[in-house]
Scaffold this motif. Structure first.
Motif, short mmCIF file in Angstrom:
data_model
loop_
_atom_site.label_atom_id
_atom_site.label_comp_id
_atom_site.label_asym_id
_atom_site.label_seq_id
_atom_site.Cartn_x
_atom_site.Cartn_y
_atom_site.Cartn_z
N GLY A 70 0.84 -1.19 0.00
CA GLY A 70 0.00 0.00 0.00
C GLY A 70 0.88 1.24 0.00
N ALA B 60 1.56 2.95 3.45
CA ALA B 60 2.29 2.02 4.32
C ALA B 60 3.74 1.90 3.85
N SER C 170 -8.90 5.09 -1.31
CA SER C 170 -8.44 4.01 -0.44
C SER C 170 -7.67 2.99 -1.27
N GLY D 156 -3.98 3.14 -0.28
CA GLY D 156 -3.86 1.99 0.62
C GLY D 156 -3.74 0.64 -0.07
N TRP E 229 -4.03 10.60 6.91
CA TRP E 229 -5.05 9.90 6.12
C TRP E 229 -5.79 8.95 7.05
N ARG F 142 -7.77 3.17 5.10
CA ARG F 142 -6.98 1.98 5.30
C ARG F 142 -5.54 2.25 4.87
N LEU F 143 -4.60 1.72 5.62
CA LEU F 143 -3.21 2.11 5.39
C LEU F 143 -2.34 1.01 4.83
N GLY F 144 -2.95 -0.05 4.36
CA GLY F 144 -2.09 -1.08 3.78
C GLY F 144 -2.56 -2.46 4.14
N TRP F 145 -1.65 -3.34 4.23
CA TRP F 145 -1.98 -4.76 4.22
C TRP F 145 -0.99 -5.46 5.12
#
Lengths: 311, 311
Positions: free
Chosen positions: B214, B217, B256, B260, B300, B303-306
């Protein structure tokens, strides 16, 4: 493990790793950087799956780390090369104890350090099946790699290290016993004669392989690649009292361990006749014209190795 | 697969691989030998687990091979290096169709060939969980690696490649749709600007990363390693009609996906201000003193990633 998340666990594990002299850039970036002074890099990958290549109730995380590293480092040694680095992909169930993963990292790192290599990178993921995929890198130091295809009729077959010990340990453990220690420890932590790989190379080895699937099965790879026949001399192998006694107690032919058991990662190499072998090497057979592998001139009727899809 | 056994399947798969110019010794021995003319080798490992990193009903074996190779080759490019080789460990349920494994090998091989690399080795094992662990190797060609830690206040942040497309494709597929094709294809086969890695390196990039977890991230990794603040400019990113329409239809904020979503493997790099960027690179942000990653100056909230353990 779920508690820490992927990045938390990676941080915990990488904190335990020490960089060896060949590690120019270790974990923490998109990739690692490893010294390859020869200008060529030797590379091999082996994967270990829970319940198939290891059992968590048969040894500690540390033991399993040693075994996983050994299986890969032995492949580098079997090319007649010097191991430099390991990369490790760990797939683990979310409920795996993070301390177990740390032990595993310690075992991998210790085994690598024992040959001057280090764990330089890796990846982690959750998975229902605990899986350890290891890639080993190595350097040729200006030598040529020793292939499986160079054995010639008239060569002698020699071995460094042990064979049958880990196979016997596997049988002992699978029958629910924890002794004899000699055999169980051999399964838990193979003693691999890594240094003998480059030594055999410098001595003029014409072919080499590490014994991981079983002596006759692995010699079959050399026989096929080199288009030669290999005859193994049964009396050339040690049959220590503990192995003989365990075989009697368990009703097993001990030579099924020696000729068919894997996981000790002995090095087998062929040399031109007349080469003076160092003490670490013993002649265990001969190379002739023909095809296939025999034992004292006859086909062996016992188990011939280990196929990870069939067993 | 059980029918062929480990060695049969390995033979079927390796028969499909072609050796590239950097492959000095391919599959079939204890290890491979790969050219490393720089005298240092770049190495990275990534593991993909069925149901977590890919789904067999969302793409062909060939697609999954391309994705697995891309994830690893992108890591080499993100060091500013040239990919040379892949090693692949495949763990597969015994009932896996051997043709699927062959397709996977084709996909891995094709993606590697597209950058002049090749699949030089690997391993296979049965496992309840289909797992693909890939190690990529690369060469620096005399350059220095571009780390995550070199960004400096005043640098510009630039990106080559796409971001948000694969993330949007993932959402589309997970809702049971198979269109828009642009997004679904982006998920199935990332289009990675591999060549831009070494190009950025030669242009003086101060830091670089590939966007796999992301955008925010991954930029967070640069900000942390470089001890800087990174501000991303939202308007700098493409928002194609198909993505906007899909977002509206699915009730998702398209940013997103862009900020993300992972898996496109765009390259993000920081450059000294004033560097003339080639057309493949666009400025998407700035580097300042401080810490953390902001979007147009603000945190932000999406969602910030995985995280592969938490998601």
């Amino acid at each position: 493990m779920a508690q820490d998340g992927e990045f938390g666990l990676i941080a915990r594990v990488t904190a335990r790793l020490t960089a060896g002299p060949t590690c120019l850039l270790g974990p923490g970036d998109d990739a690692a950087l490893v010294a390859a002074p020869d200008g060529r890099v030797v590379a091999s990958t082996d994967v270990l799956v829970d319940g198939r290549h290891f059992r968590r109730d048969w040894g500690s995380g540390n033991d399993i780390g040693h075994r996983a590293a050994a299986a890969n480092l032995a492949d580098i040694a079997a090319m007649g090369a010097y191991p430099t680095a390991l990369l490790v992909a760990l797939c683990a169930p979310p409920d795996l104890d993070a301390a177990w993963a740390e032990e595993l990292a310690d075992g991998l790192s210790e085994e690598a350090e024992s040959v001057g290599a280090s764990v330089v990178g890796g990846d982690m993921s959750a998975s229902p099946t605990l899986t350890i995929a290891v890639t080993a890198l190595g350097d040729m130091h200006g030598l040529q790699p020793v292939l499986r295809s160079g054995a010639r009729p008239g060569d002698v077959l020699a071995m460094a290290g042990r064979v049958g010990f880990a196979g016997a340990g596997y049988t002992v453990l699978s029958r629910g016993f924890r002794t004899p220690k000699l055999l169980v420890d051999a399964y838990r932590r193979p003693q691999v004669p890594y240094q003998q790989g480059p030594i055999a190379n410098r001595l003029g080895a014409t072919s080499m392989i590490d014994i991981s699937d079983g002596l006759l099965a692995d010699l079959g790879h050399i026989a096929k690649a080199s288009r030669v026949a290999i005859d193994v001399h049964r009396d050339a192998f040690d049959l220590p009292d503990q192995m003989r006694d365990a075989a009697t107690a368990l009703g097993v032919d001990p030579y099924s361990w020696i000729l068919g058991g894997g996981d000790d990662h002995a090095l087998c190499a062929t040399f031109p006749a007349g080469v003076a072998l160092p003490a670490e090497w013993r002649q265990v057979g001969t190379v002739r014209e023909g095809a296939g592998v025999t034992v004292d001139g006859d086909a062996w009727e016992g188990r011939l190795g280990w196929d990870h899809f069939k067993s």
